[in-house]
Design a protein around this motif. Structure first.
Motif, short mmCIF file in Angstrom:
data_model
loop_
_atom_site.label_atom_id
_atom_site.label_comp_id
_atom_site.label_asym_id
_atom_site.label_seq_id
_atom_site.Cartn_x
_atom_site.Cartn_y
_atom_site.Cartn_z
N LEU A 33 -0.75 27.85 -34.11
CA LEU A 33 -1.41 26.93 -35.57
C LEU A 33 -2.40 25.22 -35.58
N CYS A 34 -1.89 24.26 -34.83
CA CYS A 34 -3.13 23.46 -34.66
C CYS A 34 -4.38 23.76 -33.99
N HIS A 35 -4.46 25.22 -33.55
CA HIS A 35 -5.29 25.64 -32.32
C HIS A 35 -6.53 26.24 -33.58
N PHE A 42 -5.73 21.02 -29.06
CA PHE A 42 -5.16 20.40 -29.40
C PHE A 42 -3.61 19.75 -29.12
N GLY A 43 -3.05 20.44 -29.13
CA GLY A 43 -1.68 20.64 -28.40
C GLY A 43 -0.95 20.24 -29.10
N SER A 44 -0.94 20.26 -30.65
CA SER A 44 0.54 19.56 -31.65
C SER A 44 1.10 20.28 -32.46
N ARG A 46 2.90 22.86 -31.06
CA ARG A 46 4.21 23.57 -29.89
C ARG A 46 4.08 25.41 -30.46
N LEU A 47 3.83 25.91 -31.31
CA LEU A 47 4.17 27.12 -31.14
C LEU A 47 3.95 28.14 -30.61
N CYS A 48 2.69 27.83 -29.72
CA CYS A 48 2.20 28.91 -28.89
C CYS A 48 2.42 28.86 -27.70
#
Ligand code: FES
Lengths: 251, 157
Positions: A33-35, A42-44, A46-48
């Motif tokens: 999502l944040c990518h 960004f790594g915020s 954590r879904l990946c």
């Protein structure tokens, strides 16, 4: 090209790429999502998450910020990954229980439990809008406050005077909480409360784009004389007419 | 013009790295908060986006966007102080000062805050008054504590 192993398959990567990038290029889907391809990682969210089996510190890691490396072996769908992803998605959904993209992910994953946080503005703090505003906008939004009060905000919660109205923030938001209303020659962007006057073609009256941005473009790529202040269609017609060639009639 | 007095503060700090915090600290010390015009002036002078300064200003609890009182009373609510009754100390102070946590008394004299661990857990519960730490505070003694720590500063006087 160097190779790493994802889900038992050898996947090529270019140096400097992350595991997520390598996976996507190799046709392996990892939810993220944040990518954003244009904004980097960004790594915020954590879904990946993926599980590292060998070649790194064993355990879960965010694939968007995990550099791909030659002897890395990861799995994207182990029991452990799925369980962690369910928790992560549940936490994200607690903040935005109505976000369609999240609900779809939850449906695919199954068994995601969450309790909506009352009064939540529905933002997952992924930071995509902040990064987009920094990259292509005027840097008017940013993270503010701290801990559970952290949110994306405009300074002093006042309509940002410098907003270009480029709508990049709206474009990249994965949960669609940024809304743009067009109304009588102006656009308003929420929740920032930006208000931007549109610029109009002086010939046909069609909206060209946000006035500030048009002004900025004019400064960088000045158009003078008869071609200034026109929409692309009118500009082409005028240009053709000026060149003494074919004059294209409006259709 | 007020813009200039803030600009003067900015100009006094010349380190190319890490001058934002010291500038904001000086403004906070002088005005007991970070006025909006100050942040705007600093952003302009430093050539930084206001959104980033605002992020810094709201992140640290030592900065405040609203004017704080002359004296800052910070009750530690770290784990040990919490267990040793910090909540009761805060409740007592709220009653004495007539403000709730985070608030400033009407006369602008005191601001009551909750702070995170001050790093001296063996002295819990601790209260910091204008930066100096007072040990083993009991709800019954806060009155005296304030009187002795702040000359002429009994709440409600
Ligand atoms: S995509 Fe990796 S943490 Fe969000």
């Amino acid at each position: 090209m160097p190779e790493m192993i994802i889900n038992g398959l050898a996947v090529n990567f270019r140096s400097g790429e992350t595991v997520l990038q390598a996976a996507l290029a190799g046709g392996i889907h990892i939810p993220a999502l944040c990518h954003h391809p244009g904004l980097g990682h960004f790594g915020s969210c954590r879904l990946c998450l993926v599980e590292i089996l060998a070649g790194g510190r064993p355990g879960l890691a965010a694939s968007c910020s995990l550099p791909a490396s030659e002897d890395l072996v990861v799995e994207t769908g182990t029991e452990r990954v799925v369980r962690a992803r369910r928790v992560v998605l549940g936490l994200l959904l607690a903040r935005c229980p109505d976000a369609k993209p999240l609900l779809e992910l939850a449906e695919n994953l199954g068994a995601v439990k969450f309790t909506p946080r009352p009064g939540d503005p529905g933002c997952i703090l992924c930071g995509r809008c902040v990064r987009a505003c920094r990259a292509v906008g005027a840097n008017v939004i940013g993270f503010a406050w701290r801990g559970r009060d952290r949110r994306v905000a405009v300074p002093f919660d006042q309509p940002p005077a410098d907003c270009l109205g480029c709508r990049a923030c709206e474009q990249v938001c994965p949960v669609n909480v940024i809304k743009v209303v067009e109304d009588r020659g102006r656009i308003r962007i929420f929740p920032w409360q930006s208000e931007i006057e549109m610029a109009y073609c002086r010939n046909c009256g069609a909206a060209i784009g946000p006035g500030v941005q048009a002004g900025r473009l004019q400064k960088r790529f000045p158009v003078e004389g008869p071609l200034s202040g026109l929409c692309p269609a009118c500009r082409r017609r005028f240009q053709a007419a000026l060149a003494g060639g074919l004059v294209i009639q409006p259709t | 013009m007020t813009g200039n007095e803030y600009t003067d503060i900015v100009k006094r700090h010349t380190s190319p790295n890490g001058r934002v915090l010291s500038i904001l600290e000086e403004i906070q010390r002088k005005y007991r908060h970070l006025p909006e015009e100050a942040l705007r002036a600093a952003a302009e002078e430093l050539n930084l986006p206001l959104s980033q300064l605002y992020g810094v200003a709201t992140f640290y609890t030592s900065f405040s966007l609203q004017p704080r009182g002359e004296h800052i009373i910070g009750v530690c609510h770290g784990t040990v102080c919490h267990v040793k009754g910090a909540a009761r100390v805060t409740a007592e102070l709220e009653k004495k000062l007539g403000v709730s946590e985070g608030g400033t008394t009407g006369d602008g004299k005191f601001t009551l805050e909750s702070v995170k661990c001050l790093g001296c857990c063996s002295l819990a519960p601790v209260v910091s008054i204008d930066g100096s730490v007072h040990a083993r505070v009991k709800p019954e003694t806060v009155d005296e504590l304030i009187k002795s720590a702040i000359p002429g500063g009994a709440p409600g006087d």
